[in-house]
Design a protein around this motif. Structure first.
Motif, PDB file in Angstrom:
ATOM      1  N   GLY A  62     -30.686 -46.897 -29.970  1.00 32.40           N
ATOM      2  CA  GLY A  62     -31.253 -45.977 -30.947  1.00 32.40           C
ATOM      3  C   GLY A  62     -30.221 -44.899 -31.256  1.00 32.40           C
TER       4      GLY A  62
ATOM      5  N   LEU B 287     -38.499 -48.122 -33.795  1.00 30.85           N
ATOM      6  CA  LEU B 287     -37.557 -48.624 -32.801  1.00 30.85           C
ATOM      7  C   LEU B 287     -38.220 -49.598 -31.830  1.00 30.85           C
ATOM      8  CD1 LEU B 287     -35.523 -45.409 -31.898  1.00 30.85           C
ATOM      9  CD2 LEU B 287     -34.712 -47.404 -33.172  1.00 30.85           C
TER      10      LEU B 287
ATOM     11  N   ILE C 112     -33.758 -50.766 -24.339  1.00 33.17           N
ATOM     12  CA  ILE C 112     -33.422 -49.790 -25.373  1.00 33.17           C
ATOM     13  C   ILE C 112     -32.561 -48.705 -24.727  1.00 33.17           C
ATOM     14  CG2 ILE C 112     -34.293 -48.009 -26.933  1.00 33.17           C
ATOM     15  CD1 ILE C 112     -36.789 -49.623 -27.348  1.00 33.17           C
TER      16      ILE C 112
ATOM     17  N   MET D 145     -30.973 -44.978 -25.533  1.00 37.14           N
ATOM     18  CA  MET D 145     -31.102 -43.877 -26.484  1.00 37.14           C
ATOM     19  C   MET D 145     -30.979 -42.532 -25.769  1.00 37.14           C
ATOM     20  SD  MET D 145     -35.193 -44.124 -27.236  1.00 37.14           S
ATOM     21  CE  MET D 145     -35.098 -42.852 -28.486  1.00 37.14           C
TER      22      MET D 145
END
Length: 295
Positions: free
Chosen positions: A176, A249, A261, A263
């Motif tokens: 992200g 996302l 993920i 981020m």
């Protein structure tokens, strides 16, 4: 992989799930596992003394007896916690010995106000902290531990929700990206696993082309940076269509079969009271897969 020391914090009343998850991740990369067992908070006692206020006999006598009863309950709770903590320590030692893993197990006393500081001090001497579902779902221990480990150390945290299959060798990773320093730190801390992944997708939600942020071509700079390190990168520009960035996302991670993920975690001092600000709050509401966070 750059993670040589991994920290796992677990409650004395929690199951072995968090420790098993952290141990499995350490076994993957040959890291040392450091486990901290956190006892339940102690009972708070009244600090009022005989003579405070205007109470007289027999009221003062009743208050003194009440305080003694509080003390007895606290001693009893302390004894029970000590027994529970020692049993938990033995069980974890037995579990980790069977896995032929380099590890240490420790316990710590704390009052609720200092738990975040206890977690911070431990996380400072670790490369990565694992937050498993047991701690994640503990309303008393979870928030201060995550705050201490993530916001006050500069070290990354891997959040593993219930039901998620965690690995530190993910095949597909979603990053992200929003050109903030938090996102940059997350990418840098996760660089080893990003370069080892088969596919890295850099996702930007409603990016705007400008020279003060994303550049003339949003995502191009971070993609070039990762490519120079050997990562296999593609850039996805995602429209929000009125949805939150977190929702976009999370759905894109599912659509692309991501294993993780990566981020940045945002949050001012004020927002810390609610644990996470911005898009990272979704992990406590509808978690779907492991989330690698840094700030």
């Amino acid at each position: 992989m750059d993670f040589k020391t991994v920290l796992c914090l677990t409650g004395a009343d929690h199951s072995d799930q968090d420790v098993r998850t952290a141990a499995g991740l350490c076994a993957e990369i040959g890291a040392h596992l450091s486990v901290l067992i956190i006892p339940p908070p102690m009972l708070l006692m009244s600090h009022r003394r005989i003579g405070d206020g205007v109470s007289e006999w027999p009221v003062a006598r009743g208050q003194a007896i009440a305080r003694l009863n509080d003390r007895f309950r606290q001693i009893d709770r302390f004894t029970q916690n000590a027994v529970r903590r020692e049993k938990r320590s033995r069980d974890i030692h037995k579990l980790l010995e069977s896995m032929s893993l380099a590890y240490d197990v420790d316990t710590d006393y704390y009052d609720p106000a200092s738990l975040g500081e206890v977690a911070r001090q431990r996380a400072l001497c670790a490369d990565l902290t694992i937050i498993g579902p047991g701690l994640l779902n503990d309303e008393n221990l979870g928030p201060p531990v995550v705050n201490g480990c993530l916001f006050d150390t500069g070290k990354p945290v891997l959040v593993v929700p219930k039901g998620a299959e965690a690995t530190l060798w993910p095949r597909r990773v979603l990053v992200g990206w929003d050109s903030r320093v938090e996102a940059s730190r997350a990418v840098r801390e996760a660089l080893g696993l990003l370069c080892a992944a088969e596919e890295v997708r850099v996702a930007l939600v409603d990016p705007k082309a400008n020279y003060n942020g994303n550049g003339a071509e949003p995502g191009a700079d971070i993609a070039a940076y990762l490519t120079r390190h050997g990562a296999r990168v593609s850039v996805d520009l995602l429209p929000s269509a009125g949805k939150s960035a977190a929702t976009v996302l999370a759905q894109h991670a599912i659509d692309t079969s991501a294993d993780m993920i990566v981020m940045g975690a945002y949050g001012s001092r004020r927002l810390r009271e609610r644990l996470f600000g911005g898009v990272t709050r979704w992990i406590f509401e509808k978690p779907t897969l492991p989330l690698f966070l840094a700030r």
